[in-house]
Scaffold this motif. Structure first.
Motif, mmCIF file in Angstrom:
data_model
loop_
_atom_site.group_PDB
_atom_site.id
_atom_site.type_symbol
_atom_site.label_atom_id
_atom_site.label_comp_id
_atom_site.label_asym_id
_atom_site.label_seq_id
_atom_site.Cartn_x
_atom_site.Cartn_y
_atom_site.Cartn_z
ATOM 1 N N ARG A 31 35.185 6.006 50.821
ATOM 2 C CA ARG A 31 35.821 4.950 49.748
ATOM 3 C C ARG A 31 34.233 4.431 49.500
ATOM 4 N N MET A 32 33.668 4.450 48.259
ATOM 5 C CA MET A 32 32.409 3.909 48.021
ATOM 6 C C MET A 32 32.412 2.569 47.913
ATOM 7 N N GLU A 33 31.241 2.083 48.395
ATOM 8 C CA GLU A 33 31.020 0.325 48.191
ATOM 9 C C GLU A 33 29.800 0.486 47.281
ATOM 10 N N ALA A 34 28.917 1.221 47.569
ATOM 11 C CA ALA A 34 27.506 0.956 46.595
ATOM 12 C C ALA A 34 26.745 2.404 46.971
ATOM 13 N N CYS A 35 26.242 2.772 45.611
ATOM 14 C CA CYS A 35 25.476 3.762 45.770
ATOM 15 C C CYS A 35 24.069 3.826 44.895
ATOM 16 N N GLY A 36 22.873 3.757 45.579
ATOM 17 C CA GLY A 36 21.753 3.590 44.547
ATOM 18 C C GLY A 36 21.465 4.758 43.610
ATOM 19 N N LEU A 37 20.699 4.508 42.609
ATOM 20 C CA LEU A 37 20.069 5.620 41.772
ATOM 21 C C LEU A 37 18.728 6.046 41.989
ATOM 22 N N CYS A 38 18.645 7.177 42.621
ATOM 23 C CA CYS A 38 17.350 7.528 43.102
ATOM 24 C C CYS A 38 16.611 8.568 42.012
ATOM 25 N N HIS A 39 15.314 8.476 41.602
ATOM 26 C CA HIS A 39 14.694 9.400 40.552
ATOM 27 C C HIS A 39 15.132 10.773 40.763
ATOM 28 N N THR A 40 15.522 11.250 42.106
ATOM 29 C CA THR A 40 16.175 12.626 42.285
ATOM 30 C C THR A 40 17.372 13.106 41.614
ATOM 31 N N ASP A 41 18.184 12.100 41.563
ATOM 32 C CA ASP A 41 19.340 11.913 40.712
ATOM 33 C C ASP A 41 19.222 12.342 39.218
ATOM 34 N N ILE A 42 18.337 11.862 38.520
ATOM 35 C CA ILE A 42 17.855 12.039 37.390
ATOM 36 C C ILE A 42 16.975 13.444 37.152
ATOM 37 N N HIS A 43 16.372 13.778 38.071
ATOM 38 C CA HIS A 43 15.863 15.289 37.953
ATOM 39 C C HIS A 43 17.001 16.338 38.123
ATOM 40 N N ALA A 44 18.009 15.772 38.922
ATOM 41 C CA ALA A 44 19.182 16.655 38.963
ATOM 42 C C ALA A 44 19.980 16.837 37.811
ATOM 43 N N ALA A 45 20.269 15.556 37.166
ATOM 44 C CA ALA A 45 20.960 15.693 35.834
ATOM 45 C C ALA A 45 20.326 16.306 34.709
ATOM 46 N N HIS A 46 19.018 16.581 34.846
ATOM 47 C CA HIS A 46 18.391 16.757 33.733
ATOM 48 C C HIS A 46 17.845 18.400 34.077
ATOM 49 N N GLY A 47 18.199 19.079 35.234
ATOM 50 C CA GLY A 47 17.743 20.306 35.720
ATOM 51 C C GLY A 47 16.343 20.494 35.811
ATOM 52 N N ASP A 48 15.432 19.544 36.244
ATOM 53 C CA ASP A 48 13.992 19.397 35.962
ATOM 54 C C ASP A 48 13.302 20.448 36.959
ATOM 55 N N TRP A 49 13.999 20.663 38.150
ATOM 56 C CA TRP A 49 13.147 21.220 39.284
ATOM 57 C C TRP A 49 13.649 22.921 39.506
ATOM 58 N N PRO A 50 12.785 23.658 40.023
ATOM 59 C CA PRO A 50 12.768 25.072 40.156
ATOM 60 C C PRO A 50 14.466 25.556 40.617
ATOM 61 N N VAL A 51 14.870 24.860 41.596
ATOM 62 C CA VAL A 51 15.957 25.177 42.045
ATOM 63 C C VAL A 51 17.197 24.293 41.520
#
Ligand SMILES: [Zn+2]
Ligand SMILES: [Zn+2]
Length: 338
Positions: A31-51
């Motif tokens: 049960r989540m209490e907190a979760c940080g927003l990492c730049h990687t999450d943004i790259h994931a959401a935008h499909g920025d990376w080769p894989v």
């Protein structure tokens, strides 16, 4: 439960109502209490990376929360434990990398919020062996940024093998960089913080940086040369040109530690061969950290040796939070509180 879901690389995240997942064998339900927003999450959401991840998926790999249920066969976690869900969601445990203590290089690894659903949700299931215990005395809102930004920069400082009094440049004082400054100091480094925002450089000074360089106002290579050059440059920025500046700031015997991951569209950095050879430069890639590294990061924080600078947001504000991070102005980490 509510979850922030990537449905398409070109669309904003969608807040969806989903069923609370059931933990399978070897898994825990958190049960989540907190979760940080990492730049990687943004790259994931935008499909920025080769894989690329496969939508629909839930990002988030700085999740901290309480174990609510354990799946069959789980003996090392109990209901009520506070744990962290990090980028390394699972590794095989028996390949050469895993056996040698480099589970972060396992080819069979699963990554939270990327290849498996992550922690931008009120509940998440995770591999019981790969969640990391959060010790008493570490606030969940602090533990969240430590789970990626902390462990990633801690490992970057470790692999640089810094001797006390060596000069260490931290390029980019954001979520990662503000912690890198502190770990560089903990190992005895003379710290030079480099950023383009004065507000972030002031923060770096408060956190113990010995020098600051505003790379927008001045040529960072010349400014660092005037200090005598760097033994170690840690780059958390996501612009190839910054890696090149960091390289050019190194003195003989210097080590360039690459941490930030630019979008694929930015292209590669260039690495000039002559200075690399003649100055004896090492170029080191460093990707997150192991479970043991994260346990050390938490232990240092529990001892009061680090300070996490964050601002809290609601999960509903996920798209606004992404825009804030992309603007580059947000001091340190944004953390979703549940
Ligand atoms: Zn991360
Ligand atoms: Zn492995």
């Amino acid at each position: 439960m509510r979850a922030a879901v990537v449905t398409d690389f070109t669309a904003p995240l969608e807040i969806q109502e989903r069923a609370v997942p059931e933990p399978g064998p070897g898994q825990v339900l958190v049960r989540m209490e907190a979760c940080g927003l990492c730049h990687t999450d943004i790259h994931a959401a935008h499909g920025d990376w080769p894989v690329k991840p496969a939508p629909p998926f839930v990002p988030g790999h700085e999740g901290v929360g309480i174990v609510e249920k354990v799946g069959s066969g789980v003996t090392n976690r109990q209901v009520g434990d506070r744990v962290a869900i990090a980028w390394l969601g699972h590794a095989c445990g028996h390949c050469r990398a895993c056996v040698r203590g480099w589970e972060t290089l396992c080819e069979e690894q699963q990554n939270s919020g990327y290849s498996i659903d992550g922690a931008f949700a009120e509940y998440a299931v995770a591999d019981a062996d790969y969640v990391v215990a959060v010790p008493e005395g570490v606030d969940p809102t602090d533990a969240a940024p430590l789970t990626c930004a902390g462990v990633t920069t801690y490992k970057a400082i470790k692999v640089a093998h810094i001797e006390p009094s060596e000069r260490v440049g931290i390029f980019g004082v954001g979520g990662l960089g503000h912690l890198a400054v502190q770990y560089a100091r903990l190992v005895g480094g003379e710290v030079v913080a480099v950023d383009v925002e004065d507000e972030k450089l002031e923060l770096a000074t408060q956190l113990g940086a010995d020098h600051t360089v505003n790379a927008r106002a001045t040529d960072p290579v010349a400014a660092i040369e005037a200090l005598g050059g760097l033994d170690v440059a840690v780059v958390t920025a996501v612009i190839p040109q910054v890696f090149e500046q960091a390289f050019a700031s190194l003195r003989r015997g210097g080590r360039l530690v690459c941490v930030g991951l630019p979008p694929e569209s930015e292209g590669p950095m260039s690495l000039p061969i002559f200075p690399t050879v003649l100055k004896g430069i090492s170029v080191i890639g460093s990707i997150v950290g192991t479970r043991e590294d994260l346990a050390e990061v938490f232990a240092l924080h529990a001892l009061g040796r680090t300070r996490v600078v964050s601002q809290t947001r609601k999960l509903d504000e996920v798209n606004e939070a992404i825009d804030e991070v992309l603007s580059g102005k947000t001091p340190a980490r944004l953390v979703f509180q549940f």
